[in-house]
Structures are given as C-alpha cells and as structure tokens.
Design a protein around this motif. Sequence first.
Motif, PDB file in Angstrom:
ATOM      1  N   VAL A  59       0.797  -1.213   0.000  1.00 49.09           N
ATOM      2  CA  VAL A  59       0.000   0.000   0.000  1.00 49.09           C
ATOM      3  C   VAL A  59       0.836   1.272   0.000  1.00 49.09           C
ATOM      4  N   GLN A  60       2.104   1.154   0.272  1.00 47.54           N
ATOM      5  CA  GLN A  60       2.938   2.349   0.302  1.00 47.54           C
ATOM      6  C   GLN A  60       4.369   1.921   0.019  1.00 47.54           C
ATOM      7  N   SER A  61       5.118   2.772  -0.639  1.00 44.53           N
ATOM      8  CA  SER A  61       6.498   2.391  -0.925  1.00 44.53           C
ATOM      9  C   SER A  61       7.420   3.587  -0.734  1.00 44.53           C
ATOM     10  N   PHE A  62       8.647   3.297  -0.350  1.00 46.46           N
ATOM     11  CA  PHE A  62       9.632   4.355  -0.163  1.00 46.46           C
ATOM     12  C   PHE A  62      10.934   3.959  -0.821  1.00 46.46           C
ATOM     13  N   GLU A  63      11.531   4.921  -1.479  1.00 45.52           N
ATOM     14  CA  GLU A  63      12.828   4.694  -2.090  1.00 45.52           C
ATOM     15  C   GLU A  63      13.783   5.749  -1.567  1.00 45.52           C
ATOM     16  N   GLY A  64      15.035   5.550  -1.787  1.00 45.95           N
ATOM     17  CA  GLY A  64      15.989   6.569  -1.372  1.00 45.95           C
ATOM     18  C   GLY A  64      17.372   6.000  -1.133  1.00 45.95           C
ATOM     19  N   HIS A  65      17.432   4.790  -0.656  1.00 47.87           N
ATOM     20  CA  HIS A  65      18.750   4.219  -0.389  1.00 47.87           C
ATOM     21  C   HIS A  65      19.496   3.950  -1.683  1.00 47.87           C
ATOM     22  N   LEU A  66      20.819   3.982  -1.567  1.00 48.44           N
ATOM     23  CA  LEU A  66      21.649   3.766  -2.742  1.00 48.44           C
ATOM     24  C   LEU A  66      22.098   2.315  -2.851  1.00 48.44           C
ATOM     25  N   SER A  67      21.790   1.537  -1.832  1.00 54.09           N
ATOM     26  CA  SER A  67      22.215   0.144  -1.874  1.00 54.09           C
ATOM     27  C   SER A  67      21.187  -0.711  -1.125  1.00 54.09           C
ATOM     28  N   ASP A  68      21.484  -1.988  -1.009  1.00 58.44           N
ATOM     29  CA  ASP A  68      20.561  -2.926  -0.364  1.00 58.44           C
ATOM     30  C   ASP A  68      20.060  -2.410   0.983  1.00 58.44           C
ATOM     31  N   ILE A  69      18.784  -2.571   1.218  1.00 55.30           N
ATOM     32  CA  ILE A  69      18.248  -2.316   2.557  1.00 55.30           C
ATOM     33  C   ILE A  69      18.409  -3.595   3.368  1.00 55.30           C
ATOM     34  N   ASN A  70      19.069  -3.480   4.514  1.00 59.13           N
ATOM     35  CA  ASN A  70      19.311  -4.662   5.327  1.00 59.13           C
ATOM     36  C   ASN A  70      18.347  -4.793   6.487  1.00 59.13           C
ATOM     37  N   SER A  71      17.737  -3.688   6.875  1.00 57.18           N
ATOM     38  CA  SER A  71      16.938  -3.737   8.081  1.00 57.18           C
ATOM     39  C   SER A  71      15.853  -2.677   8.047  1.00 57.18           C
ATOM     40  N   VAL A  72      14.683  -3.038   8.517  1.00 59.94           N
ATOM     41  CA  VAL A  72      13.591  -2.062   8.611  1.00 59.94           C
ATOM     42  C   VAL A  72      12.972  -2.164   9.994  1.00 59.94           C
ATOM     43  N   LYS A  73      12.430  -1.054  10.445  1.00 61.46           N
ATOM     44  CA  LYS A  73      11.844  -1.048  11.775  1.00 61.46           C
ATOM     45  C   LYS A  73      10.772   0.032  11.859  1.00 61.46           C
ATOM     46  N   TYR A  74       9.686  -0.289  12.520  1.00 62.36           N
ATOM     47  CA  TYR A  74       8.661   0.704  12.789  1.00 62.36           C
ATOM     48  C   TYR A  74       9.101   1.616  13.925  1.00 62.36           C
ATOM     49  N   HIS A  75       8.821   2.882  13.784  1.00 62.47           N
ATOM     50  CA  HIS A  75       8.933   3.804  14.915  1.00 62.47           C
ATOM     51  C   HIS A  75       7.869   3.371  15.930  1.00 62.47           C
ATOM     52  N   PRO A  76       8.171   3.449  17.225  1.00 60.48           N
ATOM     53  CA  PRO A  76       7.191   2.948  18.203  1.00 60.48           C
ATOM     54  C   PRO A  76       5.818   3.623  18.124  1.00 60.48           C
ATOM     55  N   SER A  77       5.751   4.796  17.540  1.00 58.83           N
ATOM     56  CA  SER A  77       4.445   5.434  17.408  1.00 58.83           C
ATOM     57  C   SER A  77       3.620   4.771  16.318  1.00 58.83           C
ATOM     58  N   GLY A  78       4.281   4.014  15.462  1.00 60.68           N
ATOM     59  CA  GLY A  78       3.583   3.394  14.351  1.00 60.68           C
ATOM     60  C   GLY A  78       3.354   4.344  13.193  1.00 60.68           C
ATOM     61  N   ASP A  79       3.768   5.586  13.323  1.00 63.33           N
ATOM     62  CA  ASP A  79       3.529   6.578  12.272  1.00 63.33           C
ATOM     63  C   ASP A  79       4.713   6.756  11.335  1.00 63.33           C
ATOM     64  N   ALA A  80       5.805   6.134  11.669  1.00 63.72           N
ATOM     65  CA  ALA A  80       6.989   6.284  10.835  1.00 63.72           C
ATOM     66  C   ALA A  80       7.723   4.953  10.773  1.00 63.72           C
ATOM     67  N   VAL A  81       8.561   4.815   9.764  1.00 54.35           N
ATOM     68  CA  VAL A  81       9.388   3.619   9.670  1.00 54.35           C
ATOM     69  C   VAL A  81      10.814   4.043   9.365  1.00 54.35           C
ATOM     70  N   ALA A  82      11.756   3.187   9.742  1.00 53.93           N
ATOM     71  CA  ALA A  82      13.152   3.495   9.480  1.00 53.93           C
ATOM     72  C   ALA A  82      13.791   2.314   8.782  1.00 53.93           C
ATOM     73  N   SER A  83      14.880   2.615   8.085  1.00 52.21           N
ATOM     74  CA  SER A  83      15.574   1.555   7.380  1.00 52.21           C
ATOM     75  C   SER A  83      17.069   1.769   7.495  1.00 52.21           C
ATOM     76  N   GLY A  84      17.795   0.668   7.440  1.00 45.73           N
ATOM     77  CA  GLY A  84      19.249   0.731   7.452  1.00 45.73           C
ATOM     78  C   GLY A  84      19.769   0.002   6.230  1.00 45.73           C
ATOM     79  N   SER A  85      20.813   0.549   5.633  1.00 47.59           N
ATOM     80  CA  SER A  85      21.217   0.023   4.334  1.00 47.59           C
ATOM     81  C   SER A  85      22.721  -0.165   4.233  1.00 47.59           C
TER      82      SER A  85
END
Lengths: 377, 787
Positions: free
Chosen positions: A256-282
């Motif tokens: 239902v939603q997609s985000f791009e931006g990283h320049l390489s493989d995304i290795n990890s994703v995590k919800y912000h505890p509020s549930g309103d945001a997500v984070a990724s590590g690459s």
Amino acid sequence: MKDCKSYSVAPPLADIALRNIWNLDMALDVNTRSETVELLSREADCLKHKLEEERKKLNDVTLANVAERLEEVTFLNIKPRRLLKGNQAKMLCCDWSPDKRHIVSSSQDGKLLIWDAFTSAKEQTVTMPTTWVMACAYSPSGNLVACGGLDNKVTVFNISNPEEDPSAKKKTVGTHTNFMSCCLFPNSDQQILTGSGDATAALWDVESGQMLQSFHGHTGDIMSIDLSPSEIGNTFISGSCDKMLLLWDMRTGQSVQSFEGHLSDINSVKYHPSGDAVASGSDDSTCRMYDLRADKEVAVYSKESILFGVNSIDFSVSGRILFGGYTDYTINAWDSLKCERVSLLYGHENRVTSIKLSPDGTALASASWDASLRVWA
Amino acid sequence: MDKSDRRRRPFAFDKMEGLVREMKDEETGVRVKSQKLFLTSIPSAFAGYNIIEWLMDRLTVDETEAVHIANMLCQYGYFFPVNDSKTLTLKDDSSLYRFQIPYYWPCSQKNPDNVEYAIYLSKRLLRNKQRHALEDYEMDSLNSLKKNLQNKWEFITMQAEEQVRLSKDRKKGEKIVTDSQERAFWRVHRPPPGCVSVMEQIPIKIGGSFSTKKKRSSEDLRREVELLRNCIGRTRVKTSVALDGLVSFGETYNEYDPLITGAQPSNPWVTDDPTFWTFNCPMVEAITEKRIKRWALSMEDLVSDATGLYEFTNYLRKEYSHENIRFWLAVNDLKRSCQSQILQRVREIYDEFLAPGAPCEINIDGKTMERTHKEMKVPSRFTFDGAAEHVYTLLLKKDCYPRFIRSEHYKNLLANGVQPSARRRFFGLVGGAANKKTDCKDRIRSTAGCPSTQGTSSSSVLQANQSSSCSSAKRRGSDRSLTSSPHELPINSVKVSQSHSQSNLSDIPYRGDLPCTPSSPSSNQDNLSGCVEECGEHQLPAMMTDDVCPWDVADGGGGGDKNKRSLPASIAEERERRLSTSSSRKNSGSAAYDSAASADESQSDSVASRLRRSCGLGGGSSMDRRRGSSAACTPQQTIDRPSVSSAEDFDLGPSPESRSPEKQQSTSPHEPAEATSSLDDKLNRKKLLKSLSLARKQSVTPVINVSSVDRDNGCDRISADAVDEMAAATTTVAEDVTSVDGTGPGSGGGQPPETVACCSGAEAATATATATASISDGNDVCPWEDE
C-alpha cells in the motif's frame, strides 16, 4: 497443423496469404507484449515522477528544525553489561523472549542457542541441519522459537520444557524458493511471517503449515520485515535488496505504500514505536526515516566518518534513539529527531549482524560475527 | 541496471577508497617519506599517529573513532604495518605503515584464486630463507595446495621462478616495498587461521542471487503501476504536522524510555537488581504510578498492558458495558488463532455478540452489521474486522477510554500507585535500619496488596529469590497449559471437592464484581475481586469468551438442579477443562497462562482458600459459604453450586430491569429453575442487594465481633462456614506476608509489624464484610434457606 488444414481447404496462394497472416499474428503478439512491458515501465516512471512531485508539495520543514525545541540527549550512558560467548561460529540473529531476559540466537554453524542473558547462562542448544541460520524469533508466549536460513525453510521448535530436547518437537512450517532472511510471529503463536531471498514475504499457519497469504512486489531479496506496533494494525513493512521499502496490508496481500531513497541494499527495517513512521538501514551506510502520514523520507542518518553498511536497526521505547549495528563492528546511537549521533558503542570484534531492543526497552542485545552476543544498557 | 548493481562490490569499498585516495594525496594527504629507524632507512612509510591526526582533522572525529577507522582500513589492507606482517592493526604511535598500491586493493580484482596463492608461496620458498621464510600456516597451505593442484604444479613453479628472476632486476628499495605490499595483500586474503577476515561475505550476498536472475514481468510492472497510482491518490498531511507528531511522541514517552531516563527503581541490567521486572510483570497488584500514568497516554498503552486491560475491563464491567471490549478482544483473538479454529470461532463470536438476542449483543450501526453479515458468508479471520474497528474507534476509544481515564476508578488506582523509586535509596544504604523500614513498608504494600493478583505466580516469584523469574516461571507454566492440559486435569479434579470454588472460577467475577460498586471506596475490594478474576476469568480474552455466559453453564446445572445431584464432579471437571483449554488456546496473551497455569500448578490450598475468601467477598457470600461448608462435609452438596451461583449472578447483578431487554430475555428462562421455590425472588433480590451493600458499608467492624456473632449462632451452617472462611482468609494473609518476608529479594528481614497488622486488618475487614453479609443474608433473605 494449420498448414495441413489450409492445403486441404484452399489453393496454395491462399495458403501463403494465410501463413503470412499467421506470422503477422505472431509478430504482433510479441510486439504487443514487449510493448505492454515498455508501456508499463514508462507509465511507472511517469507515475514515480508525479509521486515525487506530490510528496514535495507539502514539504515545509525538516525534522531537525522541528526538533530544535527539544533538549539534547545528554546523559546516554550505555555500556556493555553482559557478554554471551557462543561457540566459534558467527552469530547471525538474536531475539528477545517476552520474559525480557531470555535471548535466542542463531549462528552460522546451524546452532540455535537459548540464553538466560541476565545470568549469562546458556540454557538450551538446538542444532539445525543447515548452516547460516539467518533468522530466529521468539513467539509471544515464549514457548516457541522459529528459525531458518539457507535451508529456505522456517522451522519451529517448542522450547518450553528445558528437560526435553527441543528438536524432538520440531516442525517445518513453510518453505520458500530461496533463503529465508527474516521471520517473526505477528502477535500470535499460531502464525509466522517470513521474508525471503525469493523476493516474497509470506504468512504461515503454524499448526497446518498452510500459507495464509503471500506478498509479491519486491524485485530483490527481502532482507528484513517488521510488524506494525499498533494493536489493531494489520500492516507490516519489508526492506529489500531492490532498495525499496514496502508497506503491506496483511489482509489483502497488497503493498500500500512504498519508499525509495537508499543507494544500496536495505538490510533492516523497523517501525517507529508510534507506528507513524518507519526506518531503514542500508549497505550504503545510512539509516533513513520515512513518515507514513507525510508519505515521505523525513531524515537521513549518516556521517562522513561512517564508511560501512548498516546491518540492523532498532528504536528505543520513545523512538528518540535509533540504534544501528554496522559492519565496522560498532553500534551507533542516533538521536532520531535531531538527526545527530549521540553515542558510538565499541565492543564487538567483528561485524554486528543483529540488534534488538528488549521488550521493555531496558537493554539492547547485539549479535556479531565475533561469535558473541552482548547486552548493552 | 540491477545486474550491474548486483555485481558491484559492497558500497563500503567506494567510501573507503575515496578516503584512502585523499589520504594519498601528495598535498593534503598523509605525508609519506623514507623513515629513519636507527641505522636503517625505511622507504615510503608513515607513522601511525600521522594517519590518526589526518583522520581526526579530515572527518572531525575524536581520537577513538579515528583509531577505529584507521584500523578498519588497515584490516582491509589499504595500508599495513611495515615491521609486522602478522597482525593488521594500527597503533596511534610512531610505528610505521605503508600504503598498499591500488592494484592490491581488496576489491579491485576478483577474489584471488589458489593458483596465484600457490605461485606466491613457491616464490617465497625460492628466495632468501631468512627474509622470506614461510610461516607455519603458509607452509601448511602450500603443502595442501600442492596436493590439490598437482596437475598445474609445473606451471606454478615455472611462474614462480620467472617472477623471482624478474624481481632480481629491480632496485633494492623498490623491491622491499613491492614485496611487503604483496605480502600484505595475501595477509588480507589468506589470513592466518583464527584471524578475522574482513573479506568474508554473507553467502547470500556473493553471487548475484535471485534478483539478478529475475526479470521484471509485465505483471510485476502492472502491480507497481497500480501501487504508484494508489500512492499518488493518497492523502498526505503536511510534513510539519507529521514531524510535530513524531517529536511530541518522543517528548511524551521520554520518561518511559529506560535508556534515556533510566528505570525505576533501577535498570536490572545495570544494577543486577530485578525489582524493576517484578514491578512490571504483565499482571501485578502493586501497580507503579508511572505505569498507571502511562495508561492515560493512549488507549494502546492501556490495552497493551495486561494489568491495564484488566482494570479497564473491570471498570467497564461495573458500567455494564464490557461487551465491547470483550468483543474487540475476541476478534483480536480470532485473528491470531490457528486456521483450523477459525470457523468455529467466527461462529462463537457471532452467537455471543452479534446474533439477534445474543447474550452480549454489541451495539453497532446497521451498515457495519450488514457488512459483517455479508462477510459471515465466507468466514475468515478478518470477518469481524469492520465491526471490531467500529467498536474500537467509536465506542472504546472515543467513549469508554476517556471515561475510564476520568473515572474515580482510575483516580483511585493512580492514588494508590506505587513509587518504586523509594527502593533505590534502600539499595544504596543496605543496613540502614530506618530506611529499611520505610522500604519494607513499600514492599509490603506492594506484595500484600497483591496477595493474589499474581496469586501464585507473584509469590512464587518472590520465593524464587533469584526472582524476576516470574518470566521463567511463566515459560514453564504456560508451557504446561499449552501442551499438556491433561496434566492439569487430574490435579484439579482431585481438588474439586476441597476447592470447588476454583471450579467456579468463571462465575466468580460476575458475582464478585457487582457488589463492588463504585461507591465502595476501598481498593481492597478491587484487590480481592481482582485476585479471583486473575486466576479465573478475564485476565484474558480467550477465557472471557469461554466464560462469557455463566448463564449458559448455569442453565445446565440450574435447570437440573435436583436431578443432577450425582454429577457434581463432572460439572466441576468440565469447568476445569474449559478453563484449561481456554487458557491453552489463548496463546498470544502470555499473561494468561501465567496465572492460570501456575494457579493450577501448585499452592492449590492457598489458591483455594484465597478463592474462597474472595468468593465470599464477592457478594454471593452466603451461598458460597454454604456451599463451601457443604463441600467440606459432603461432596454431594457441591452440586448446588453452579446453579446457585448463577442465580446469584442475577440476584446481585444489576436488577434486570435496568439492563437491556435482551439480557432480561435471557435471564427469564433460567429463573424458574434457579430459584425453584422463591416466587418472590425479585423482591428478595432487592433485599439482598440492600443488605449486602449495608454490610459492605459496615465492613469496618472488627474481626472479633463478627466471629463472635458467628459463634453465637453456633450450629448455624452459614456462620460456621463464615468462620472457616475467615480463618482461611487470615491464614492466607499470613502466608502472603510471610512469603514476602522470607523472600523479598535482597531486602529480607525487618518487616514493620504495623504494616502487617494493618494489611491483614484490611483483609480481615473485608472478610468481615462478607461475614456480615452472610449473616444478614441468613436473616434477611432466606429464600434458599426455605428450600
């Protein structure tokens, strides 16, 4: 066959004409097919562009600006508190038991270890008939652990009785067509959600091994998934080697939603505890945060001095601190709102593969290729 | 694009090489020159501190980080120690290092193969033994390579000889440099055993795996286009609004973040003191103030805390509106149950909450109802999602939750919240007697306050002394209920005659609650009724669904009242089974087992007595009492129990008139069965209610009075039982206190006697209340007595 038919029915001339039409048909078919692909990809590009425009429209401030009013996180005295020495093998993943003190870890040699992290004691060992067990997870009841890796399978063990050999009660729940990279129990002992190198995620029924829902949409290996923290949430996110982060509806199986931006493989994703945001590590050595309501990237956590990729991330209870486990053996703690690094944790002697905040937020566990787990607090 | 990308080396190499290139810059980089070391001159080298300084300056980092970065670069072989070919570490001193040539950079060529390695090793064998002698591990690998590459060995030696010949023509200084560079390259790619190799990759990331093979089909694209279309149409909030939300979330939860603001009393990982976990078990009686405050932050915070959910349900039950939360929990449970149970559960939920005239019909609008009916045709785990969402957002979140937070109930909880921070002082000053006292008070409050919530589990936790093993206890306990509910059955059925009250668990809350009207101010009542419910019913949704309708069960027992005298054990057992299965079914709510399982597990006596006491308190006191005594003497009489208790449900419950018509409907069929002889039951009920509440108000009466009254009555069964009850109650209190005493982790000894007295007093007072109630029942209400 067509030829035979035409011979019997029509004179040779007509046959040639017919054959021509046939060939034309074929050509058209191929054409339209490649055309549709081309058309579609062109449309996709166009839409992407438009989407970016849309997203930019409401972009009035930056996160660091909004967070200016906050006081700095000054007293962050996080130190290594426990060292759990495994066998010689690289630790690949770890997860906390809901009891807040047990940890399950999986390693390259196929061993699954259950630790009482508080006493640093190894309590149980399960041996998997495979190497590189890349994912492991505790069930919400604390009775089951799931794991999997290069064997493409997700296997569940019942570890509730320490006297019994857990491998006696083992169950293969699901099988992917490529390695399984991540798994979790979505608030239930009865279901497992897995992400795989076959670019799909899947929801399995533990009891029957039935696939309840599969999630297609990524075009690269899925490396990480995370479940929405909300009580009613039926969504989860996935990060993949196609550099995309997708948000899924578990009911429909649609992204239902997609985000791009990283320049390489995304290795990890995590919800912000509020549930309103997500984070990724690459692998591009940055972490990023995306706000779901604003539908855009709101922060990049990077530093010139950080050269290596992020393998795993997690938020503190308040979402203020974003931890990242890096390939350069360190754990960086970011102030997620001010977008500054607040602490750099040294200790591991090889790459950090997995970090997890304990269920009550009192500690952070990290697994590393140096064959150890550490608990930080 | 995917392909080329995939083939590419990890991103980090770009970054490292960029940095190293800058480092090698003749103007702005690290200065490289011939270094004099004693009498020898070492060509093209720099000192460790040179590079550290350069990094600190270039990246504006502190020394530790600079050393770390330099070491990483060193491990990847961008530079290497001149005088030490064994370890690849960089020290911040004057030891010398040399840059690697880009040809030997880790990723500039493919991973070197064994033939090259063999050539390199044999080359070294051919040269000056003193300077180029092979290490042991290199010798070993040369030998094994010889075996493996036998067919190529001739070529390898030829190559090696050729290279040695060529190198002889070079200048000495140049030779030293290139030799060392080659050696450093192999040190990186063929490290000695036991050393960390940075070149190792995750197997899944080496060969272009799946993504390289997969071509995007038109279906993929169509999917993507659809997603993008939907995304464009999405409503967005202003970035500033969204970010403000994130920032305020951070502000609000700052004090709940143990890593930022610390944990009260202390972080277990830091101080080795697990008290924090004891306070924050899923179900506790002594709730910390902080925890209660957190419930007010959002409904999610409330319902995700087992204790919070329990209090909330309790409150709603008192308001006769708990069908909503129960429905919502049941739907959540449905979503999380295994596939094979879906159909049955959907039916159960429908029958209980949605069917016309259902026992706990929820109030949703017609549209949602219609949709749900449509969904019912193809039952799935999401069948009731629409209805549940409606209930959650409109009824629970917008109505019940704010009322709960504003209610006296919540305010009372908050006022009684525990301040664990006091404990920290205690730990700071071990041995300070004065401190100990206050501290213990605190502790007593917390533990005595919860003699039963945790019922068994909390006391066992405390006993475990290692403590916080509440968790491990949980793991075990829950396991039992999950996997081996049969184990519990024998235990329970043995218990039946003696502690039938336990088999009655499911009913108790209903009886227990009703008298606990908001008017009754003391938290004791909450505590006590709490304890029962904890063990029994509604700590968990699954259990609720099972127990929702005591009426139903009662029907069986009550309808047959007299005929079924011979069945008591089986009824009770059936209840047990229901209980245990329900607990086992509810996998997700960990707390569920916790108490249920551990309650079953052990301490059967204390549980029994506690339960009995609380049943008594619960309001249907006289009946229970009677049953209690009867059970004690003759198992046969146990039979009355279910039936009567259900009768009580109605008796003490809200007068039926005040409830919804459906409710009344459902009650009416039972009535004749329940109160066989009491035609004037409504009247009696009212009376009973009144007398009970009266008794409640008088609950301050000292223990002795009551028991003496009881004794006066002498042979009266009721009062005799009441005395029993009292004894049981007080003993449990005593037990609790002693268990606290012996086991408070660390705190140990000195309990201020006043607190013990006072808390047992409180217990006693409530028990007294029940006793009085029973008496008044006896005098006032006799319908059952007539029987």
